[in-house]
Design a protein around this motif. Structure first.
Motif, short mmCIF file in Angstrom:
data_model
loop_
_atom_site.label_atom_id
_atom_site.label_comp_id
_atom_site.label_asym_id
_atom_site.label_seq_id
_atom_site.Cartn_x
_atom_site.Cartn_y
_atom_site.Cartn_z
N GLN A 62 0.85 -1.21 0.00
CA GLN A 62 0.00 0.00 0.00
C GLN A 62 0.87 1.25 0.00
OE1 GLN A 62 -2.62 -0.10 3.40
NE2 GLN A 62 -3.86 -1.75 2.56
N GLU A 74 1.17 15.94 -8.43
CA GLU A 74 2.21 16.96 -8.65
C GLU A 74 2.74 16.89 -10.07
OE1 GLU A 74 4.79 17.64 -4.82
OE2 GLU A 74 4.33 15.53 -5.08
N GLU A 97 9.80 10.32 -5.68
CA GLU A 97 8.64 9.53 -5.21
C GLU A 97 8.60 8.19 -5.97
OE1 GLU A 97 7.56 10.77 -2.67
OE2 GLU A 97 7.32 12.94 -2.83
N LYS A 128 -5.25 -0.82 -1.76
CA LYS A 128 -5.43 0.56 -1.31
C LYS A 128 -4.15 1.37 -1.56
CE LYS A 128 -8.84 -0.01 2.38
NZ LYS A 128 -9.10 -1.46 2.42
N TYR A 129 -4.32 2.66 -1.63
CA TYR A 129 -3.20 3.60 -1.58
C TYR A 129 -3.70 4.82 -0.84
CZ TYR A 129 -5.66 5.68 -5.54
OH TYR A 129 -6.64 6.24 -6.33
N SER A 131 -5.34 7.88 0.74
CA SER A 131 -6.51 8.69 0.41
C SER A 131 -6.14 10.06 -0.17
CB SER A 131 -7.34 8.90 1.68
OG SER A 131 -6.51 9.32 2.75
N ILE A 146 1.33 20.43 -0.92
CA ILE A 146 1.61 18.98 -0.88
C ILE A 146 2.99 18.75 -0.25
CG2 ILE A 146 2.08 16.94 -2.30
CD1 ILE A 146 -0.26 17.78 -4.09
N LEU A 161 8.81 4.29 11.27
CA LEU A 161 8.95 3.07 10.46
C LEU A 161 10.42 2.73 10.19
CD1 LEU A 161 6.05 3.52 7.86
CD2 LEU A 161 6.13 1.89 9.76
N GLY A 221 -4.83 7.75 9.11
CA GLY A 221 -5.70 6.58 9.27
C GLY A 221 -6.79 6.82 10.30
N SER A 227 -9.33 1.36 14.34
CA SER A 227 -8.22 0.91 13.49
C SER A 227 -7.98 -0.58 13.72
CB SER A 227 -6.97 1.74 13.85
OG SER A 227 -5.81 1.13 13.37
N PRO A 228 -8.51 -1.43 12.84
CA PRO A 228 -8.46 -2.88 13.10
C PRO A 228 -7.04 -3.45 13.11
CG PRO A 228 -9.31 -2.42 10.88
CD PRO A 228 -9.19 -1.11 11.58
N TRP A 290 -13.71 7.45 4.32
CA TRP A 290 -13.98 6.07 3.92
C TRP A 290 -14.50 6.00 2.48
CZ3 TRP A 290 -11.27 2.67 6.03
CH2 TRP A 290 -10.98 2.70 7.39
N1 FAQ Z 1 -5.60 6.08 2.89
O1 FAQ Z 1 -6.20 -0.37 10.80
P1 FAQ Z 1 -5.67 0.82 10.08
C1 FAQ Z 1 3.39 9.67 0.93
C2 FAQ Z 1 -6.74 1.86 5.53
S1 FAQ Z 1 3.25 8.07 1.41
C3 FAQ Z 1 -6.07 4.89 2.44
O2 FAQ Z 1 -5.29 2.01 10.89
P2 FAQ Z 1 -2.88 0.33 9.39
C4 FAQ Z 1 4.63 10.09 0.21
C5 FAQ Z 1 -5.74 0.81 5.98
O3 FAQ Z 1 -4.88 0.46 4.93
C6 FAQ Z 1 1.64 7.96 2.15
N2 FAQ Z 1 -6.31 3.84 3.27
O4 FAQ Z 1 -4.46 0.34 9.12
C7 FAQ Z 1 4.33 11.10 -0.81
C8 FAQ Z 1 -6.67 -0.32 6.42
O5 FAQ Z 1 -7.15 -1.02 5.29
P3 FAQ Z 1 -6.84 -2.60 5.03
C9 FAQ Z 1 1.35 6.58 2.51
C10 FAQ Z 1 -6.03 4.02 4.58
O6 FAQ Z 1 -2.23 -0.29 8.23
C11 FAQ Z 1 4.16 12.43 -0.49
C12 FAQ Z 1 -7.85 0.43 6.99
O7 FAQ Z 1 -7.81 1.74 6.46
N3 FAQ Z 1 2.07 6.21 3.70
O8 FAQ Z 1 2.48 10.38 1.19
C13 FAQ Z 1 -5.52 5.23 5.10
O9 FAQ Z 1 -2.57 -0.18 10.75
C14 FAQ Z 1 3.88 13.36 -1.47
C15 FAQ Z 1 -7.83 0.49 8.50
O10 FAQ Z 1 -6.73 1.29 8.98
C16 FAQ Z 1 2.07 4.93 4.13
O11 FAQ Z 1 1.50 4.05 3.53
C17 FAQ Z 1 -5.31 6.29 4.20
N4 FAQ Z 1 -4.86 7.50 4.58
O12 FAQ Z 1 -2.52 1.91 9.41
C18 FAQ Z 1 4.23 10.70 -2.15
C19 FAQ Z 1 2.89 4.68 5.37
N5 FAQ Z 1 -5.38 5.08 6.43
O13 FAQ Z 1 -5.41 -2.69 4.59
C20 FAQ Z 1 3.96 11.65 -3.13
C21 FAQ Z 1 2.84 3.24 5.79
C22 FAQ Z 1 -5.79 3.82 6.74
O14 FAQ Z 1 -7.06 -3.30 6.35
C23 FAQ Z 1 3.78 12.99 -2.79
N6 FAQ Z 1 1.54 2.84 6.23
N7 FAQ Z 1 -6.18 3.21 5.63
O15 FAQ Z 1 -7.76 -2.99 3.95
C24 FAQ Z 1 1.08 3.01 7.50
O16 FAQ Z 1 1.75 3.57 8.34
C25 FAQ Z 1 -0.25 2.42 7.86
O17 FAQ Z 1 -0.58 1.45 6.89
C26 FAQ Z 1 -1.40 3.48 7.97
C27 FAQ Z 1 -2.69 2.72 8.26
C28 FAQ Z 1 -1.11 4.45 9.10
C29 FAQ Z 1 -1.57 4.25 6.66
#
Ligand code: FAQ
Length: 337
Positions: A62, A74, A97, A128-129, A131, A146, A161, A221, A227-228, A290
């Motif tokens: 994701q 961007e 990126e 997912k990616y 939001s 941004i 992380l 999130g 948060s499951p 959501w």
């Molecule tokens: N969007 O139980 P939790 C960036 C989903 S990189 C979409 O809390 P978890 C760089 C979640 O997947 C940005 N979905 O889940 C850049 C789960 O669904 P699932 C990305 C979301 O994994 C900058 C469900 O909701 N960063 O921006 C979102 O413990 C500028 C329940 O949620 C990462 O991926 C959301 N916002 O915590 C690039 C960092 N939030 O899989 C270009 C790594 C939650 O059960 C330009 N990821 N969901 O079907 C993480 O730290 C974690 O996965 C979270 C979610 C914090 C995103």
């Protein structure tokens, strides 16, 4: 601003992993648990429970998808950047990126899932990616916002992380965070320049902040109670700080930056709470979050269509690279014979 040395106290001592109901071999499980309890690293060749592997593939893929879909909002502005300097900076940032996506797909591949499988899941709408990338970039100030807010929120989430229990993910994040920190500063600097410009430029910045602020808060999130995946992720030392705690840290760090910039954050409930030593803030619209996560945000369909087209258009490059690698291999074999 946010750097690699950004020190965030966390609940970093992973709680003992309870293998309740686990069908995994108890001896291997005990060894794995002991390593997690000792805050050790798990490497690709190490035994790991299937649920740990699955959680990591889910989160890392994701994350990788977010990086490459994140190139699109961007990327739209590269041809319209207001100067050669800004264009060069933006090209470099968007390319970074893409690089982050590559490190992350490589880290996920060490868990036994191929890049092709991960990309199929993205392109078919199953994966997912973030939001945040389903909102439009309407003007040049959006590009600065941004950098400041989206990259700022990403760094806040990603610095913990770097200490994730899975070695390849943790190591990939170190470089990603260094680059994101630079991205965040360039966004803030671009906005500072606009804020010193005309009233129309200041209005553009404020408008972009108004549209992006709440979406950036949702990036962390759902609230901890909804948060499951959090409890298990934290027990395994994958997640180190909860969604709500990271969101709070981001708000506390950003309010003073907004003051220096001269913009208002669009939340009438945003107030310093002396007792909590944190800013209180208003309600995030979780229904909208959501809807967006589930494919119904303003730009979901367009982002996915653009991504699929880019992948299909690039097929000849992948084919040519594979043909070149095959030829190289044959040449090496001939030389060795
Ligand atoms: N969007 O139980 P939790 C960036 C989903 S990189 C979409 O809390 P978890 C760089 C979640 O997947 C940005 N979905 O889940 C850049 C789960 O669904 P699932 C990305 C979301 O994994 C900058 C469900 O909701 N960063 O921006 C979102 O413990 C500028 C329940 O949620 C990462 O991926 C959301 N916002 O915590 C690039 C960092 N939030 O899989 C270009 C790594 C939650 O059960 C330009 N990821 N969901 O079907 C993480 O730290 C974690 O996965 C979270 C979610 C914090 C995103």
């Amino acid at each position: 601003m946010y750097t690699q040395s950004f020190s965030v106290p966390d609940d970093s001592t992973p709680k003992p992993v309870k293998s309740v109901g686990s069908t995994e071999p108890p001896e291997l499980m005990a060894k794995f648990d002991a390593r997690i309890d000792a805050d050790g690293r798990i490497e690709p060749q190490d035994w790991m429970p299937e649920a740990y592997r699955k959680t990591l593939v889910r989160q890392i893929s994701q994350h990788a998808h977010s990086e490459i879909v994140g190139m699109l909002p961007e990327g739209n502005w590269i041809s319209r950047a207001p100067s050669l300097k800004r264009k060069a900076i933006l090209i470099a940032k968007v390319q970074d990126e893409g690089g982050h996506g590559l490190y992350l797909y490589s880290a996920a591949e060490t868990l036994g899932t191929s890049r092709g499988e991960m990309l199929d899941a993205l392109h078919s709408g199953k994966a997912k990616y973030s939001s945040i990338f389903n909102y439009p970039t309407l003007n040049w100030a959006d590009v600065g916002v941004i950098g400041w807010l989206v990259d700022g929120a990403a760094i806040m989430n990603q610095i913990p992380l770097c200490r994730c229990s899975y070695g390849p993910y943790a190591r990939a994040m170190i470089r990603v965070c260094k680059e994101e920190s630079f991205h965040q500063r360039q966004g803030y600097e671009a906005l500072l320049v606009m804020m010193k410009g005309t009233q129309a430029q200041r209005d553009m910045v404020q408008d972009a902040v108004n549209r992006y602020w709440w979406k950036c808060l949702a990036m962390f999130g759902p609230p901890d109670a909804d948060s499951p995946n959090s409890a298990q992720g934290m027990r395994w030392g994958i997640k180190r700080i909860s969604n709500d705690d990271l969101r709070q840290k981001f708000i506390d760090a950003t309010v003073p930056q907004a003051k220096v910039l001269g913009v208002t954050l669009p939340d009438p409930d945003l107030k310093w709470n002396e007792e909590r030593q944190h800013y209180d803030y208003g309600q995030i619209d979780w229904d909208e979050f959501w809807a967006t996560v589930n494919g119904n945000g303003p730009m979901n369909k367009e982002r996915l269509a653009t991504r699929v087209k880019a992948h299909n258009d690039g097929a000849w490059v992948r084919d040519a690279a594979l043909a070149h690698a095959r030829k190289q291999q044959q040449r090496n074999l001939k030389e060795a014979a």
